[in-house]
Design an enzyme around this catalytic site. Structure first.
Site, PDB file in Angstrom:
ATOM      1  N   ASP A   1      -0.199   5.036   0.719  1.00  0.00           N
ATOM      2  CA  ASP A   1      -0.442   6.111   1.677  1.00  0.00           C
ATOM      3  C   ASP A   1      -0.232   5.653   3.120  1.00  0.00           C
ATOM      4  O   ASP A   1      -0.883   4.723   3.597  1.00  0.00           O
ATOM      5  CB  ASP A   1      -1.873   6.633   1.528  1.00  0.00           C
ATOM      6  CG  ASP A   1      -2.108   7.264   0.156  1.00  0.00           C
ATOM      7  OD1 ASP A   1      -1.122   7.563  -0.540  1.00  0.00           O
ATOM      8  OD2 ASP A   1      -3.285   7.440  -0.213  1.00  0.00           O
TER       9      ASP A   1
ATOM     10  N   ASP B   1       0.866  -1.173   0.000  1.00  0.00           N
ATOM     11  CA  ASP B   1       0.000   0.000   0.000  1.00  0.00           C
ATOM     12  C   ASP B   1       0.909   1.231   0.000  1.00  0.00           C
ATOM     13  O   ASP B   1       2.060   1.172   0.448  1.00  0.00           O
ATOM     14  CB  ASP B   1      -0.878  -0.032   1.252  1.00  0.00           C
ATOM     15  CG  ASP B   1      -1.602   1.272   1.481  1.00  0.00           C
ATOM     16  OD1 ASP B   1      -2.337   1.722   0.586  1.00  0.00           O
ATOM     17  OD2 ASP B   1      -1.408   1.871   2.564  1.00  0.00           O
TER      18      ASP B   1
END
Length: 315
Positions: A70, A68
């Protein structure tokens, strides 16, 4: 009266044989000490290996890693940094910036992705890029990375990704950010590539619509599943890394899930299932609520003040 002679210890000078005996004993003690130390080290190494097998496995090309973006690879949200860069280039007005600012402040305070803010950011971004050429936004994205993103990469997560690359495995970003932005970040970090939200374009011009929906939550798991099938990967041998409980579907898909800088819900879920935890934030409060502490209290306060000022002007 002097003690009997048999009670008096006899003093003898060292003979060649006694010197030899002493030297032999000292040498034996030294060798024994070295042997015991080596045995202790081997025992500790065996214990560590039993507790946590070597990972990633070098040469396992049917394994890959999915990260991922963010708050896992980068502090903050990529789409908000991108919005700041577009505002600087006068792509939109101050009131749109207020929406980006509020969403970023929320993200930094809560450390989690809020669906309402994600939707608002998506709608804002699509309206802003509509009618612009893909090549234009890609070129600007390179500049924005240098301005706002490069110094926000978590060194710890970067090291995890590099370990997979060094093992000969592919490493992919998986994010709700636009695939063009994600691809720029992946390339700058030396990663294999990126899975991101795809905005529709016709003849190289953005239409203001998405292909499907945001790559968020379950959609990420579907993207990883599809890529794994196309690449011939064994998901049981793959790893995935995320900070958000929204990515539990993706993390549950692989054999080696990691919670990185986890929010409260993901931390609890990971502990219940004995998933590995990595936290590169500092400070007790950061560990509890997910504030990217490396950004600094001053930066956080500044961002909040800016958002409040913009909100007042907007009103």
């Amino acid at each position: 009266m002097a003690p009997p002679g048999w009670l008096t210890p006899r003093r003898r000078s060292a003979t060649a044989r006694s010197v030899l005996a002493g030297e032999a004993a000292a040498e034996a003690a030294r060798k024994t000490s070295q042997q015991l130390e080596q045995e202790r080290e081997e025992a500790l190494a065996a214990e560590a290996a039993a507790a946590e097998p070597e990972f990633p496995v070098v040469g396992d090309t049917r394994a890959a890693a999915f990260f991922d973006l963010d708050n896992t690879v980068m502090q903050g949200a990529a789409i908000f940094h991108f919005g700041r860069g577009l505002y600087k280039r006068k792509f939109f007005q101050r009131r749109e910036l207020a929406r980006f600012a509020w969403a970023q402040v929320w993200f930094r305070l809560a450390g989690v992705e809020d669906p309402e803010h994600m939707q608002e950011a998506r709608d804002s971004a699509l309206s802003i890029v509509k009618g612009h050429r893909v090549s234009e936004l890609m070129a600007i994205g390179e500049e924005i990375y240098d301005e706002y993103m490069a110094d926000r990469i978590w060194p710890g997560t970067r090291a995890l990704a590099q370990a997979h690359l060094d093992a000969g495995q592919k490493v992919w970003l998986v994010t709700a950010a636009p695939v063009e932005t994600a691809t720029i970040i992946a390339r700058r970090l030396g990663l294999t590539g990126a899975l991101g939200t795809v905005a529709e374009s016709v003849d190289g011009v953005y239409t203001g619509k998405l292909v499907g929906e945001l790559l968020h939550g379950p959609a990420k798991a579907e993207a990883v599943r599809a890529l794994a099938a196309a690449e011939g990967l064994d998901l049981a041998r793959c790893a995935a890394y995320s900070d958000s409980h929204n990515d539990i579907p993706m993390l549950s898909l692989v054999g080696h899930p990691y919670a990185v800088n986890p929010d409260t819900k993901l931390r609890r879920h990971a502990k219940d299932r004995d998933w590995r935890l990595r936290d590169y934030r500092t400070g007790r409060k950061a560990a509890k609520v997910g504030i990217p502490a490396a950004a600094g209290v001053g930066a956080l306060a500044g961002g909040t003040a800016a958002a409040l000022a913009l909100h007042r002007r907007r009103r």
